[in-house]
Motif scaffolding. Structure first.
Motif, PDB file in Angstrom:
ATOM      1  N   SER A  50       1.046  -1.236  -0.331  1.00 27.59           N
ATOM      2  CA  SER A  50       0.630  -0.284  -0.414  1.00 27.59           C
ATOM      3  C   SER A  50       0.611   1.273   0.222  1.00 27.59           C
ATOM      4  O   SER A  50       1.699   1.439   1.400  1.00 27.59           O
ATOM      5  CB  SER A  50      -0.937   0.357   1.182  1.00 27.59           C
ATOM      6  N   ARG A  53      -2.174   6.838   1.167  1.00 28.64           N
ATOM      7  CA  ARG A  53      -3.247   6.856   2.123  1.00 28.64           C
ATOM      8  C   ARG A  53      -4.780   7.520   1.092  1.00 28.64           C
ATOM      9  O   ARG A  53      -4.507   7.613  -0.152  1.00 28.64           O
ATOM     10  CB  ARG A  53      -3.102   8.159   3.451  1.00 28.64           C
ATOM     11  N   ASP A  86      -5.021  -0.373   3.791  1.00 28.83           N
ATOM     12  CA  ASP A  86      -4.727  -1.493   4.427  1.00 28.83           C
ATOM     13  C   ASP A  86      -3.783  -0.462   5.005  1.00 28.83           C
ATOM     14  O   ASP A  86      -2.533  -0.694   4.792  1.00 28.83           O
ATOM     15  CB  ASP A  86      -3.988  -2.603   3.324  1.00 28.83           C
ATOM     16  N   PRO A  87      -3.863  -0.590   6.584  1.00 30.53           N
ATOM     17  CA  PRO A  87      -3.155   0.660   7.093  1.00 30.53           C
ATOM     18  C   PRO A  87      -2.242  -0.248   7.302  1.00 30.53           C
ATOM     19  O   PRO A  87      -0.883   0.416   7.712  1.00 30.53           O
ATOM     20  CB  PRO A  87      -4.059   0.752   8.821  1.00 30.53           C
ATOM     21  N   PHE A  90       0.475  -0.089   4.351  1.00 29.06           N
ATOM     22  CA  PHE A  90       1.212   1.442   4.618  1.00 29.06           C
ATOM     23  C   PHE A  90       1.621   1.746   5.630  1.00 29.06           C
ATOM     24  O   PHE A  90       2.873   1.940   5.307  1.00 29.06           O
ATOM     25  CB  PHE A  90      -0.207   2.403   5.298  1.00 29.06           C
ATOM     26  N   LEU A  91       1.590   1.316   6.870  1.00 28.80           N
ATOM     27  CA  LEU A  91       2.548   1.907   8.163  1.00 28.80           C
ATOM     28  C   LEU A  91       3.771   1.232   8.032  1.00 28.80           C
ATOM     29  O   LEU A  91       4.917   1.707   8.464  1.00 28.80           O
ATOM     30  CB  LEU A  91       1.184   1.608   9.336  1.00 28.80           C
ATOM     31  N   TYR A 113       3.090   7.942   0.829  1.00 26.24           N
ATOM     32  CA  TYR A 113       4.042   7.483   2.348  1.00 26.24           C
ATOM     33  C   TYR A 113       5.607   7.741   2.346  1.00 26.24           C
ATOM     34  O   TYR A 113       5.221   8.611   3.407  1.00 26.24           O
ATOM     35  CB  TYR A 113       4.226   5.493   2.084  1.00 26.24           C
ATOM     36  N   MET A 130      -3.392  12.395  12.713  1.00 26.45           N
ATOM     37  CA  MET A 130      -2.865  10.884  12.251  1.00 26.45           C
ATOM     38  C   MET A 130      -3.113  10.090  13.333  1.00 26.45           C
ATOM     39  O   MET A 130      -4.254   9.085  13.369  1.00 26.45           O
ATOM     40  CB  MET A 130      -1.294  10.575  10.979  1.00 26.45           C
ATOM     41  N   ARG A 133      -7.118   9.227  14.244  1.00 28.69           N
ATOM     42  CA  ARG A 133      -7.608   8.934  13.278  1.00 28.69           C
ATOM     43  C   ARG A 133      -7.210   7.203  13.317  1.00 28.69           C
ATOM     44  O   ARG A 133      -8.157   6.784  13.763  1.00 28.69           O
ATOM     45  CB  ARG A 133      -6.875   8.936  11.968  1.00 28.69           C
ATOM     46  N   ALA A 134      -6.108   6.852  13.565  1.00 27.71           N
ATOM     47  CA  ALA A 134      -5.639   6.308  14.678  1.00 27.71           C
ATOM     48  C   ALA A 134      -6.749   5.028  15.745  1.00 27.71           C
ATOM     49  O   ALA A 134      -6.843   4.255  15.809  1.00 27.71           O
ATOM     50  CB  ALA A 134      -4.279   5.377  14.344  1.00 27.71           C
ATOM     51  N   ILE A 137      -9.759   3.906  14.304  1.00 35.88           N
ATOM     52  CA  ILE A 137      -9.724   2.864  13.607  1.00 35.88           C
ATOM     53  C   ILE A 137      -9.556   1.728  14.940  1.00 35.88           C
ATOM     54  O   ILE A 137     -10.324   0.586  14.612  1.00 35.88           O
ATOM     55  CB  ILE A 137      -9.004   2.588  12.925  1.00 35.88           C
TER      56      ILE A 137
END
Length: 199
Positions: A50, A53, A86-87, A90-91, A113, A130, A133-134, A137
């Motif tokens: 990913s 974002r 797909d966090p 991505f992370l 990213y 962010m 947001r996390a 989730i």
């Protein structure tokens, strides 16, 4: 560029959570890209990392995985002003495990990213956004797990109707069923019983 209505929608959403200076807004906007996505188009899929974002300006998406027996399991749903992806991929910058599919013809805003690393360094308030947001989730996932373990199928449906009325009108029934952990046929039976009980 900042006057692009798609960027303005996203900045308005961000402004509800954090306050950015004009230079910070300009830096942020310089890293944003708008994409038009057709219905049923995948923007992420297993095996690929990913790289972006995704913020949904208008449209609807789902993120799902396919189990070894071929069943699709929907993990998240999002419509206008939501985020999807797909966090983990991505992370961690590792291959994705989820498919992310457009359920409607949609307009999205994305940033890479690499851009996010710059934003995290240059804009302290972006880190706050962010993190919030996390947290949202994580809370959503926790509530879903508790609901799956403690509520009946009918109770899960009632909770979904109460908390996500807009999703119910825009997401296909078989996907709602997948999200709630039941078959489409069983969800249809629940809905039919409720219609009968209201007569």
């Amino acid at each position: 560029m900042e006057h692009n209505p798609d960027f303005s929608s996203f900045l308005h959403h961000i402004a509800q959570h954090v306050s950015l200076t004009q230079p910070e807004k300009e830096l942020f906007v310089s890293m944003l890209r708008v994409k038009r996505v057709q219905r049923k188009q995948l923007i992420e899929q297993p095996g690929f990392i990913s790289s972006h974002r995704t913020f949904i300006v208008t449209g609807a998406f789902r993120a799902y995985f396919v189990s070894p027996d071929g069943q699709e399991h929907t993990l998240s749903l999002a419509i206008d002003n939501g985020m999807i992806g797909d966090p983990g991929s991505f992370l961690l910058q590792e291959p994705a495990t989820l498919f992310v599919e457009a359920l409607e013809t949609s307009t999205i805003v994305q940033w890479s990213y690499e851009s996010e690393q710059i934003l995290l360094e240059k804009i302290p308030q972006f880190s706050v956004a962010m993190m919030r947001r996390a947290t949202q989730i994580a809370l959503t996932i926790q509530r879903r797990v508790i609901a799956q373990l403690s509520l009946s199928a009918e109770e899960r449906y009632d909770e979904f109707v109460q908390n996500h009325p807009l999703l119910l009108h825009r997401i296909p029934l078989y996907i709602v069923a997948s999200y709630l952990g039941m078959t489409r046929e069983f969800l249809s039976k629940i809905r039919k019983q409720k219609r009968i009980s209201k007569r």
